[in-house]
Motif scaffolding. Structure first.
Motif, PDB file in Angstrom:
ATOM      1  N   UNK A  22       0.840  -1.202   0.000  1.00  0.00           N
ATOM      2  CA  UNK A  22       0.000   0.000   0.000  1.00  0.00           C
ATOM      3  C   UNK A  22       0.876   1.255   0.000  1.00  0.00           C
ATOM      4  N   UNK A  23       1.961   1.211   0.767  1.00  0.00           N
ATOM      5  CA  UNK A  23       2.877   2.357   0.809  1.00  0.00           C
ATOM      6  C   UNK A  23       3.511   2.593  -0.568  1.00  0.00           C
ATOM      7  N   UNK A  24       3.884   1.516  -1.248  1.00  0.00           N
ATOM      8  CA  UNK A  24       4.446   1.648  -2.601  1.00  0.00           C
ATOM      9  C   UNK A  24       3.418   2.249  -3.553  1.00  0.00           C
ATOM     10  N   UNK A  25       2.174   1.778  -3.463  1.00  0.00           N
ATOM     11  CA  UNK A  25       1.122   2.319  -4.326  1.00  0.00           C
ATOM     12  C   UNK A  25       0.887   3.799  -4.032  1.00  0.00           C
ATOM     13  N   UNK A  26       0.869   4.163  -2.762  1.00  0.00           N
ATOM     14  CA  UNK A  26       0.672   5.570  -2.396  1.00  0.00           C
ATOM     15  C   UNK A  26       1.839   6.435  -2.857  1.00  0.00           C
ATOM     16  N   UNK A  88      -8.904  -4.246   2.703  1.00  0.00           N
ATOM     17  CA  UNK A  88      -7.586  -4.405   2.085  1.00  0.00           C
ATOM     18  C   UNK A  88      -7.020  -5.790   2.410  1.00  0.00           C
ATOM     19  N   UNK A  89      -7.133  -6.201   3.652  1.00  0.00           N
ATOM     20  CA  UNK A  89      -6.654  -7.529   4.051  1.00  0.00           C
ATOM     21  C   UNK A  89      -7.402  -8.619   3.285  1.00  0.00           C
ATOM     22  N   UNK A  90      -8.690  -8.447   3.131  1.00  0.00           N
ATOM     23  CA  UNK A  90      -9.512  -9.442   2.428  1.00  0.00           C
ATOM     24  C   UNK A  90      -9.128  -9.534   0.952  1.00  0.00           C
ATOM     25  N   UNK A  99      -2.337  -7.930  -5.679  1.00  0.00           N
ATOM     26  CA  UNK A  99      -2.157  -7.226  -4.406  1.00  0.00           C
ATOM     27  C   UNK A  99      -1.800  -5.757  -4.581  1.00  0.00           C
ATOM     28  N   UNK A 100      -0.958  -5.470  -5.544  1.00  0.00           N
ATOM     29  CA  UNK A 100      -0.509  -4.086  -5.727  1.00  0.00           C
ATOM     30  C   UNK A 100      -1.623  -3.150  -6.183  1.00  0.00           C
ATOM     31  N   UNK A 101      -2.735  -3.698  -6.650  1.00  0.00           N
ATOM     32  CA  UNK A 101      -3.836  -2.863  -7.138  1.00  0.00           C
ATOM     33  C   UNK A 101      -4.921  -2.619  -6.095  1.00  0.00           C
ATOM     34  N   UNK A 102      -4.801  -3.254  -4.929  1.00  0.00           N
ATOM     35  CA  UNK A 102      -5.827  -3.094  -3.895  1.00  0.00           C
ATOM     36  C   UNK A 102      -5.968  -1.629  -3.479  1.00  0.00           C
ATOM     37  N   UNK A 103      -4.861  -0.954  -3.276  1.00  0.00           N
ATOM     38  CA  UNK A 103      -4.913   0.440  -2.817  1.00  0.00           C
ATOM     39  C   UNK A 103      -5.586   1.353  -3.844  1.00  0.00           C
TER      40      UNK A 103
END
Length: 135
Positions: A22-26, A88-90, A99-103
């Protein structure tokens, strides 16, 4: 273009501080001057996706694809209060969800408005036709 403000990015950082993807996506959203679609497209390509449509259409389609999960009643209250940790966990536990697209997907849903985005899940199914008769 869906614009994410620096204040919104800071809010997500505070909620998802323990989530490295999430931090990488942000970080990428911030690098794209808050352009959520551009950041999501870059993340999609990194994840091996091959989007064949424009950025905004692709992110919308991705979010809609996962609407039935995102809009489940058990997560809706969290989304309405902009608390995304549980959903996000789900999403990240689902092997078919990158996973990288969740954020960016969740930010997109929040920016669209949870009530509006989830409305199609609340609409009763249309009547079915059975041998020319409605049932």
């Amino acid at each position: 273009m869906t614009k994410v403000t620096s204040q919104e990015i800071a809010l997500f950082r505070s909620q998802l501080a323990d989530d490295s993807s999430a931090m990488e996506a942000l970080d990428l959203i911030e690098d794209c001057d808050g352009d959520l679609e551009d950041a999501a497209m870059s993340l999609a390509i990194r994840a091996g996706q091959e989007p064949g449509i424009t950025n905004s259409e692709w992110l919308d389609a991705m979010a809609r694809k996962w609407r039935s999960l995102i809009c489940q009643q058990e997560y809706r209250e969290d989304l309405l209060s902009s608390s995304v940790v549980r959903i996000m966990e789900r999403l990240k536990k689902m092997p078919s969800f990158p996973e990288s697209l969740a954020t960016p997907v969740l930010i997109y849903v929040l920016k669209q408005g949870v009530t509006d985005f989830c409305a199609p899940m609340d609409t009763p199914a249309p009547p079915q036709w059975n041998n020319g008769n409605m049932s």
